[in-house]
Write a protein that holds these residues in place. Sequence first.
Motif, PDB file in Angstrom:
ATOM      1  N   GLN A  53      18.804   9.804   7.772  1.00 17.37           N
ATOM      2  CA  GLN A  53      20.104   9.126   7.752  1.00 17.37           C
ATOM      3  C   GLN A  53      21.162   9.889   6.962  1.00 17.37           C
ATOM      4  O   GLN A  53      22.265   9.378   6.764  1.00 17.37           O
ATOM      5  CB  GLN A  53      19.933   7.729   7.142  1.00 17.37           C
ATOM      6  CG  GLN A  53      18.820   6.900   7.764  1.00 17.37           C
ATOM      7  CD  GLN A  53      18.989   6.715   9.255  1.00 17.37           C
ATOM      8  OE1 GLN A  53      20.093   6.477   9.723  1.00 17.37           O
ATOM      9  NE2 GLN A  53      17.888   6.827   9.999  1.00 17.37           N
ATOM     10  N   VAL A  54      20.829  11.078   6.528  1.00 19.93           N
ATOM     11  CA  VAL A  54      21.728  11.838   5.648  1.00 19.93           C
ATOM     12  C   VAL A  54      22.789  12.576   6.468  1.00 19.93           C
ATOM     13  O   VAL A  54      22.467  13.183   7.497  1.00 19.93           O
ATOM     14  CB  VAL A  54      20.898  12.837   4.809  1.00 19.93           C
ATOM     15  CG1 VAL A  54      21.803  13.777   4.039  1.00 19.93           C
ATOM     16  CG2 VAL A  54      19.993  12.070   3.860  1.00 19.93           C
ATOM     17  N   PRO A  55      24.050  12.562   6.040  1.00 21.69           N
ATOM     18  CA  PRO A  55      25.125  13.234   6.782  1.00 21.69           C
ATOM     19  C   PRO A  55      25.166  14.739   6.511  1.00 21.69           C
ATOM     20  O   PRO A  55      26.061  15.258   5.837  1.00 21.69           O
ATOM     21  CB  PRO A  55      26.388  12.540   6.253  1.00 21.69           C
ATOM     22  CG  PRO A  55      26.039  12.161   4.849  1.00 21.69           C
ATOM     23  CD  PRO A  55      24.580  11.791   4.881  1.00 21.69           C
ATOM     24  N   VAL A  56      24.188  15.449   7.051  1.00 25.40           N
ATOM     25  CA  VAL A  56      24.133  16.896   6.845  1.00 25.40           C
ATOM     26  C   VAL A  56      25.243  17.559   7.663  1.00 25.40           C
ATOM     27  O   VAL A  56      25.373  17.327   8.863  1.00 25.40           O
ATOM     28  CB  VAL A  56      22.762  17.462   7.262  1.00 25.40           C
ATOM     29  CG1 VAL A  56      22.735  18.967   7.086  1.00 25.40           C
ATOM     30  CG2 VAL A  56      21.646  16.817   6.444  1.00 25.40           C
ATOM     31  N   GLN A  57      26.023  18.387   7.014  1.00 29.90           N
ATOM     32  CA  GLN A  57      27.151  19.063   7.639  1.00 29.90           C
ATOM     33  C   GLN A  57      26.741  20.429   8.206  1.00 29.90           C
ATOM     34  O   GLN A  57      25.808  21.067   7.733  1.00 29.90           O
ATOM     35  CB  GLN A  57      28.277  19.268   6.614  1.00 29.90           C
ATOM     36  CG  GLN A  57      28.656  18.038   5.821  1.00 29.90           C
ATOM     37  CD  GLN A  57      29.283  16.967   6.675  1.00 29.90           C
ATOM     38  OE1 GLN A  57      30.347  17.159   7.250  1.00 29.90           O
ATOM     39  NE2 GLN A  57      28.619  15.824   6.771  1.00 29.90           N
ATOM     40  N   GLN A  64      19.698  23.637  15.528  1.00 27.38           N
ATOM     41  CA  GLN A  64      19.471  22.300  16.082  1.00 27.38           C
ATOM     42  C   GLN A  64      18.398  22.359  17.166  1.00 27.38           C
ATOM     43  O   GLN A  64      17.478  21.540  17.205  1.00 27.38           O
ATOM     44  CB  GLN A  64      20.790  21.778  16.671  1.00 27.38           C
ATOM     45  CG  GLN A  64      20.728  20.365  17.190  1.00 27.38           C
ATOM     46  CD  GLN A  64      21.069  19.331  16.131  1.00 27.38           C
ATOM     47  OE1 GLN A  64      21.762  19.631  15.167  1.00 27.38           O
ATOM     48  NE2 GLN A  64      20.581  18.123  16.302  1.00 27.38           N
ATOM     49  N   THR A  76      18.252  17.039  11.545  1.00 28.48           N
ATOM     50  CA  THR A  76      18.940  16.506  10.370  1.00 28.48           C
ATOM     51  C   THR A  76      17.956  16.152   9.270  1.00 28.48           C
ATOM     52  O   THR A  76      18.161  16.493   8.094  1.00 28.48           O
ATOM     53  CB  THR A  76      19.757  15.256  10.751  1.00 28.48           C
ATOM     54  OG1 THR A  76      20.817  15.634  11.625  1.00 28.48           O
ATOM     55  CG2 THR A  76      20.332  14.589   9.511  1.00 28.48           C
ATOM     56  N   ALA A  80      17.848  18.070   5.774  1.00 30.41           N
ATOM     57  CA  ALA A  80      18.150  17.216   4.621  1.00 30.41           C
ATOM     58  C   ALA A  80      17.031  17.293   3.596  1.00 30.41           C
ATOM     59  O   ALA A  80      17.278  17.380   2.384  1.00 30.41           O
ATOM     60  CB  ALA A  80      18.362  15.776   5.068  1.00 30.41           C
ATOM     61  N   TRP A 100      30.636  10.472  -0.704  1.00 33.11           N
ATOM     62  CA  TRP A 100      29.508   9.840  -0.020  1.00 33.11           C
ATOM     63  C   TRP A 100      29.221   8.535  -0.771  1.00 33.11           C
ATOM     64  O   TRP A 100      28.489   8.507  -1.750  1.00 33.11           O
ATOM     65  CB  TRP A 100      28.330  10.792  -0.057  1.00 33.11           C
ATOM     66  CG  TRP A 100      27.127  10.390   0.715  1.00 33.11           C
ATOM     67  CD1 TRP A 100      26.980   9.319   1.545  1.00 33.11           C
ATOM     68  CD2 TRP A 100      25.870  11.077   0.732  1.00 33.11           C
ATOM     69  NE1 TRP A 100      25.731   9.285   2.080  1.00 33.11           N
ATOM     70  CE2 TRP A 100      25.024  10.364   1.596  1.00 33.11           C
ATOM     71  CE3 TRP A 100      25.383  12.208   0.093  1.00 33.11           C
ATOM     72  CZ2 TRP A 100      23.709  10.751   1.834  1.00 33.11           C
ATOM     73  CZ3 TRP A 100      24.084  12.611   0.330  1.00 33.11           C
ATOM     74  CH2 TRP A 100      23.260  11.884   1.204  1.00 33.11           C
ATOM     75  N   TRP A 107      19.090  10.261  -2.908  1.00 37.27           N
ATOM     76  CA  TRP A 107      20.259  11.114  -2.684  1.00 37.27           C
ATOM     77  C   TRP A 107      21.437  10.759  -3.582  1.00 37.27           C
ATOM     78  O   TRP A 107      22.482  11.407  -3.523  1.00 37.27           O
ATOM     79  CB  TRP A 107      20.696  11.000  -1.217  1.00 37.27           C
ATOM     80  CG  TRP A 107      19.837  11.809  -0.301  1.00 37.27           C
ATOM     81  CD1 TRP A 107      18.743  11.387   0.406  1.00 37.27           C
ATOM     82  CD2 TRP A 107      19.989  13.195  -0.002  1.00 37.27           C
ATOM     83  NE1 TRP A 107      18.216  12.422   1.128  1.00 37.27           N
ATOM     84  CE2 TRP A 107      18.955  13.538   0.900  1.00 37.27           C
ATOM     85  CE3 TRP A 107      20.895  14.174  -0.408  1.00 37.27           C
ATOM     86  CZ2 TRP A 107      18.808  14.831   1.403  1.00 37.27           C
ATOM     87  CZ3 TRP A 107      20.758  15.461   0.088  1.00 37.27           C
ATOM     88  CH2 TRP A 107      19.723  15.782   0.988  1.00 37.27           C
ATOM     89  N   LEU A 116      28.631  16.649  -0.078  1.00 37.09           N
ATOM     90  CA  LEU A 116      27.809  16.282   1.057  1.00 37.09           C
ATOM     91  C   LEU A 116      26.866  17.448   1.344  1.00 37.09           C
ATOM     92  O   LEU A 116      27.261  18.606   1.216  1.00 37.09           O
ATOM     93  CB  LEU A 116      28.672  16.015   2.295  1.00 37.09           C
ATOM     94  CG  LEU A 116      29.647  14.845   2.219  1.00 37.09           C
ATOM     95  CD1 LEU A 116      30.574  14.860   3.430  1.00 37.09           C
ATOM     96  CD2 LEU A 116      28.889  13.533   2.150  1.00 37.09           C
ATOM     97  N   SER A 118      25.074  20.413   3.104  1.00 36.60           N
ATOM     98  CA  SER A 118      25.550  21.292   4.165  1.00 36.60           C
ATOM     99  C   SER A 118      24.482  22.301   4.553  1.00 36.60           C
ATOM    100  O   SER A 118      23.857  22.920   3.687  1.00 36.60           O
ATOM    101  CB  SER A 118      26.815  22.030   3.717  1.00 36.60           C
ATOM    102  OG  SER A 118      27.193  22.995   4.679  1.00 36.60           O
TER     103      SER A 118
END
Length: 225
Positions: A53-57, A64, A76, A80, A100, A107, A116, A118
């Motif tokens: 659920q982590v917003p990895v940039q 991917q 992700t 993460a 965040w 986290w 955030l 990255s």
Amino acid sequence: MDKTAIRDAATLILLRDLPDGPAVLMGQRGKSAAFMPGKFVFPGGAIDPNDAQVPVQAIAPDVQVSLTQDSKHTPTAILAAAIRELWEETGLILGTPGTWHDAHQGWRGFAGTGHLPSAQGCAFFFRAVTPAGRPRRFDARFVLAAADHLASDPDDFSRAEDELSHLQWVHLAKARDFDLPFITQVVLAELTAHVNGTRTDAGVPFFRNDDEDRLVTRLGGAAVL
């Protein structure tokens, strides 16, 4: 929990160009640790449920795709976990400035730095499964990143937790003088070839540990070792 079951994990290989040659970040596991006691290793550990659920940039398209292959975890979650383990075990931040507010457990300290996570510059570099008979077994994806992408001082380990001691930048030319797990020696050999420009680009090496020959294959390819 069955401690002999294979758990998915992520490891962060951080490569730094120093005036006297390339170096990698390593630390020593405690001598009483159940897994690889006393060995020098890269930061890494098991993937947690919250990592998905982590917003990895800034995940590169090729990363991917490659991390999706033969995995029950999303790219992700894998990236993460690698970034989180780097943060927990070394206090270093692989991230970009950002707010965040709803960071998950595990986290919140990272989010509190104003960053955030990255994956800018990260590459899927190696994969290995711990041999049978060990007290802990992991299916680990090794992620390679350049220290230039750190958002923190690469020599400041003051925020590190106590899982690894003797944190240091180890010169590639001297890394094999340390007490290393066998798989770390294999990864370092691959990393040296990468730095020297002699590494094949035929695919990510996968050390399966599922046969007597300890065969290394490349994901989507043939045996290489």
